[in-house]
Design a protein around this motif. Structure first.
Motif, short mmCIF file in Angstrom:
data_model
loop_
_atom_site.label_atom_id
_atom_site.label_comp_id
_atom_site.label_asym_id
_atom_site.label_seq_id
_atom_site.Cartn_x
_atom_site.Cartn_y
_atom_site.Cartn_z
N GLU A 310 10.31 6.38 -0.36
CA GLU A 310 10.84 6.26 -1.73
C GLU A 310 11.16 7.66 -2.21
O GLU A 310 10.27 8.50 -2.36
CB GLU A 310 9.78 5.64 -2.65
N TRP A 311 12.40 7.89 -2.43
CA TRP A 311 12.83 9.23 -2.82
C TRP A 311 12.88 9.31 -4.34
O TRP A 311 13.58 8.54 -4.99
CB TRP A 311 14.20 9.51 -2.21
N MET A 312 12.08 10.20 -4.94
CA MET A 312 11.96 10.23 -6.39
C MET A 312 12.76 11.39 -6.98
O MET A 312 12.69 11.65 -8.17
CB MET A 312 10.50 10.39 -6.82
N GLY A 313 13.45 12.16 -6.15
CA GLY A 313 14.18 13.31 -6.67
C GLY A 313 13.39 14.58 -6.40
O GLY A 313 13.69 15.34 -5.50
N ALA A 314 12.34 14.79 -7.21
CA ALA A 314 11.55 16.00 -7.05
C ALA A 314 10.56 15.90 -5.90
O ALA A 314 10.04 16.91 -5.43
CB ALA A 314 10.81 16.30 -8.35
N GLU A 315 10.29 14.68 -5.49
CA GLU A 315 9.33 14.47 -4.41
C GLU A 315 9.69 13.17 -3.71
O GLU A 315 10.59 12.47 -4.16
CB GLU A 315 7.91 14.37 -4.99
N LEU A 316 8.97 12.86 -2.65
CA LEU A 316 9.21 11.55 -2.07
C LEU A 316 7.90 10.93 -1.62
O LEU A 316 6.95 11.63 -1.28
CB LEU A 316 10.24 11.62 -0.94
N TYR A 317 7.86 9.61 -1.68
CA TYR A 317 6.68 8.89 -1.25
C TYR A 317 6.95 8.32 0.13
O TYR A 317 7.90 7.56 0.32
CB TYR A 317 6.36 7.74 -2.21
N ALA A 318 6.10 8.70 1.07
CA ALA A 318 6.23 8.16 2.43
C ALA A 318 5.12 7.14 2.64
O ALA A 318 3.95 7.43 2.40
CB ALA A 318 6.13 9.28 3.44
N HIS A 319 5.50 5.95 3.03
CA HIS A 319 4.52 4.89 3.26
C HIS A 319 4.33 4.70 4.74
O HIS A 319 5.29 4.62 5.49
CB HIS A 319 5.02 3.57 2.65
N PHE A 320 3.08 4.67 5.17
CA PHE A 320 2.81 4.36 6.57
C PHE A 320 1.52 3.56 6.68
O PHE A 320 0.72 3.51 5.76
CB PHE A 320 2.77 5.63 7.42
N GLY A 321 1.37 2.90 7.83
CA GLY A 321 0.18 2.09 8.03
C GLY A 321 -0.74 2.75 9.04
O GLY A 321 -0.29 3.45 9.93
N VAL A 322 -2.04 2.55 8.86
CA VAL A 322 -2.99 3.00 9.88
C VAL A 322 -3.86 1.82 10.24
O VAL A 322 -4.09 0.93 9.42
CB VAL A 322 -3.86 4.18 9.38
N SER A 323 -4.32 1.81 11.49
CA SER A 323 -5.15 0.68 11.88
C SER A 323 -6.58 0.95 11.41
O SER A 323 -7.02 2.08 11.31
CB SER A 323 -5.11 0.50 13.40
N GLY A 324 -7.27 -0.10 11.09
CA GLY A 324 -8.62 0.03 10.54
C GLY A 324 -8.57 -0.08 9.04
O GLY A 324 -7.63 0.40 8.40
N SER A 325 -9.55 -0.78 8.49
CA SER A 325 -9.53 -0.98 7.04
C SER A 325 -10.96 -1.09 6.54
O SER A 325 -11.86 -1.55 7.25
CB SER A 325 -8.72 -2.22 6.72
N ALA A 326 -11.15 -0.64 5.33
CA ALA A 326 -12.48 -0.71 4.72
C ALA A 326 -12.54 -1.91 3.78
O ALA A 326 -13.30 -1.93 2.82
CB ALA A 326 -12.77 0.58 3.97
N SER A 327 -11.70 -2.89 4.06
CA SER A 327 -11.53 -3.96 3.08
C SER A 327 -12.82 -4.72 2.77
O SER A 327 -13.00 -5.17 1.66
CB SER A 327 -10.44 -4.93 3.54
#
Ligand SMILES: Nc1ncnc2c1ncn2[C@@H]1O[C@H](COP(=O)(O)OP(=O)(O)O)[C@@H](O)[C@H]1O
Ligand SMILES: [Mg+2]
Lengths: 405, 280
Positions: A310-327
């Motif tokens: 997600e490109w916000m102009g001044a910064e960008l948000y990079a989304h990624f997944g990792v395996s393992g969860s503390a759910s």
């Protein structure tokens, strides 16, 4: 002008439900104080106890040193702005604003003067003789504010005053309320469920969860040094990434990388070797490894498979997944935080990284990411306690350090 | 109405006309009868040939009748007092029921409803005897009390429906603004419930004004006899002369205050008065 002291203030409703549990903090004279928390956590109940609309079941409420538990709301000299505005529909704007003054038997010249002054400040002058039914939402909100400020009360109490406005107006009114409060220097208690509003407006913020005060502190303290997992997850947008972690001596295993803990953190975690922990990483504590420069050695680098950007102009948000969860540890928390992503039980965790706009990150590609290990939070999965808390070792004020058992 | 076809509108208009005619023909007939001279009464024609006001102002007209004049004063006095008392009491009762949580709240409400469903005729006998021992027989209070009993439940139900519509926040706001509970009620809640207050006032007034049962059973003289009862006691100039014309005239007169009441209060029964209390 008033200092409001809550001394173990408790509310138990007739049905036995404990909506506020031993709230214990001080709201300084002239302070802009925020009560924030998910809906149903007891914010309104607490506010209503301060203003006198709800009886206090236990503890003491002191205003400027004197106990006010049994004082009628009309004698507390506090002004309240309701979420519904609660302006009187059968009165004109002028009559609405003059109502508290009339009840206080202020003389007519003074009433006119104060109403006109408030109308000037709130840009309501040309609407003074209209009925609220014909006003826009924003104007009604101003009328409610006007009715509060004409009284020159000891304190302003506001219960989600902006939540009925559309997003743009909300931001605009937020600034205006902040300016108004700065000018009037009146003690203000402001209730909101919106952490952004809390962080931008408040001098100090109290975070509530299920009737219990989790932490009281400045927005900066809450952000940089949350008392527990709940505060950490609630404050900040995008929210802190919460990952399963395993402590092994001075090594910490995260799903995507293994790292050596800094010395000061290690000493605080003594005796927990081998334990499962929850690690918290704010999105901005990731960076594109290519852009880090000389700080590279203060953290660890790993490869992330970026899914969405997600490109916000001044910064960008990079989304990624990792395996393992503390759910399994976070299900309870997710319910309170009203987030769905956290408790995704598919054994994977969704991570957001906030990168510099100059980053060459592209979607569906691997990118070396750097993680600032000095800013890593570690939480006890059972109690939620922040094990890396800086203030925890030397609490300055017991009141600001109220933690659930 | 936009988008409705012409035939649709025609049907609506036709329906309206049918209902209005159906409702108004008896009234028109009454007016016509009251304007006919005595010899035309039985001619079976709808329109009087010679319009006369004899039945109203003539020598044997209702206005010259002492009994009718007394009955008129009784009717107005009793109906107004019963309305005032019943509405005042019902307002407080309804407010308490809506705003306060007290044990037996539902019992109060359903009890009130039960009273409203109780057939008045079943208590006439005992009431007659009681009123005689209490010296209430043939007095204004003797009628006002049963009128209040039978109208309060309806008034309480109507008013609690209106009070329920008023956002409780307004009440709280008034209290924080420095009002006592009574000031909050009088200056904020009562004005907003005004449509409900007027609605129930009309209902109570109509009940008291039109009542025949209590008025005949619990009165014996001009002291307290109301118009509906008095009409039954009209006598013609001779034993064989039934005073149809005068009765019609009296009936017309007796409907006028009701129409006036409704017209006055109708303007105040504007719903949606509370719109604007909350967000738009
Ligand atoms: N009169 C009441 N009786 C029993 N429970 C209540 C009452 N009012 C509120 N509560 C409960 O107390 C909790 C806190 O409510 P409230 O203070 O309104 O929350 P919020 O933080 O959203 O303003 C909620 O769970 C609510 O269901
Ligand atoms: Mg609330």
């Amino acid at each position: 002008m008033a200092e409001i002291v809550l001394d173990k203030v408790t509310k138990t409703f007739a049905d036995g439900f404990e909506a506020v549990k031993e709230a214990d903090f001080t709201i300084g004279d002239g302070e802009f104080f925020i009560l924030v928390g998910p809906s149903g956590c007891g914010k309104s109940t607490l506010l209503n106890m301060i203003v006198g609309l709800e009886d206090i079941s236990g503890g003491e409420l002191k205003v400027d040193g004197s106990v006010v538990n049994d004082i009628d709301p009309k004698d507390r000299n506090m002004a309240m702005v309701f979420q519904s505005y609660a302006i009187y529909p059968h009165m004109t704007v002028r009559e609405n604003m003059a109502f508290p003054l009339k009840l206080a038997k202020v003389d007519q010249d003074e009433i006119d003067r104060r109403v006109n002054e408030a109308a000037g400040v709130l840009e309501l002058k040309e609407h003074l003789d209209r009925k609220p039914g014909n006003l826009s939402g924003g104007q009604r909100q101003r009328v409610a504010m006007g009715r509060a400020i004409v009284r020159e009360p000891a304190a302003f109490l506001m219960d989600e005053p902006l939540s009925n406005l559309d997003a743009k107006l909300r931001v605009q009114m937020r600034t205006e309320i902040a300016k108004l409060q700065q000018r009037l220097e009146t003690t203000t208690v402001y209730v909101t469920h919106d952490q952004t509003e809390a962080m931008t407006l408040g001098d100090r913020v109290a975070v509530l969860r299920r009737g219990e005060v989790q932490q009281v502190g400045s927005p900066k303290e809450l952000y940089n040094d949350p008392a527990n997992l709940f505060v950490a997850g609630f404050i900040g947008s995008p929210a802190m990434n919460l990952l399963p972690a395993e402590l092994d001596g001075d090594r910490l295993r995260l799903p995507m990388v293994e790292l050596t803990l800094p010395e000061d953190v290690r000493s605080r975690l003594a005796g927990r070797s081998g334990a499962d922990l929850i690690a918290g990483v704010r999105p901005e504590h990731f960076e594109d490894a290519a852009l880090v420069g000389d700080k590279l050695d203060d953290g660890v680098t790993f490869d992330a498979d970026i899914e969405v950007i997600e490109w916000m102009g001044a910064e960008l948000y990079a989304h990624f997944g990792v395996s393992g969860s503390a759910s399994e540890h976070l299900a309870d928390l997710a319910e309170d935080l009203e987030t769905v992503g956290m408790s995704g039980g598919d054994g994977a965790t969704h991570v957001v990284a906030r990168l510099d706009a100059a980053s060459g990150a592209t979607e569906a590609a691997s990118l070396p990411l750097w993680l600032d290990t000095s800013r890593l939070f570690l939480f006890d999965p059972a109690t939620g306690e922040n094990l890396t808390r800086r203030a925890a070792s030397a609490p300055t004020d017991a009141r600001t350090d109220h933690q659930p058992a | 109405m936009r988008g409705r076809s012409t035939s649709d509108r025609m049907l609506w208009a036709l329906g309206t006309v049918v209902v209005v005619v159906y409702a108004l023909v008896p009234v028109a007939w009454l007016v016509s009868l009251s304007l006919k001279p005595a010899e035309e009464i039985t001619d079976g024609k709808f329109f009087p040939r010679d319009v006369t006001f004899d039945n109203y102002t003539g020598a044997s007209g209702v206005f010259e009748d002492d009994q009718f004049r007394a009955a008129m004063i009784n009717s107005i006095g009793i109906a107004l007092i019963a309305t005032l008392l019943a509405v005042t009491l019902a307002t407080f009762a309804a407010y308490a029921i809506v705003r306060l949580d007290f044990p037996g709240k539902t019992i109060v409400l359903s009890g009130a409803l039960a009273i409203a469903m109780f057939p008045p005729v079943s208590i006439i006998g005992p009431l007659f005897n009681m009123w005689r021992s209490f010296k209430l027989f043939d007095t204004w209070p003797g009628l006002i009390i049963p009128y209040m009993t039978f109208t309060l439940p309806l008034a309480i139900w109507t008013l609690s429906a209106f009070f329920r519509e008023i956002p409780w926040d307004l009440d709280k706001a008034a209290r924080v603004d420095g009002a006592t509970p009574f000031q909050a009620f009088r200056r904020v809640i009562a004005p907003l419930a005004a449509p409900g207050i007027f609605t129930s006032a009309i209902l109570v007034f109509i009940f008291a004004w039109n009542d025949f049962l209590f008025a005949t059973a619990l009165t014996s003289t001009d002291r307290a006899r109301t118009v509906p009862a008095a009409i039954a006691f009209f006598t013609g100039s001779s034993q064989f002369d039934f005073p149809t014309g005068q009765i019609a005239a009296a009936s017309v007169i007796v409907t006028i205050p009701i129409i006036v009441m409704v017209l006055i209060f109708q303007r105040r029964i504007v719903a949606g008065l509370t719109s604007g209390a909350v967000k738009g």
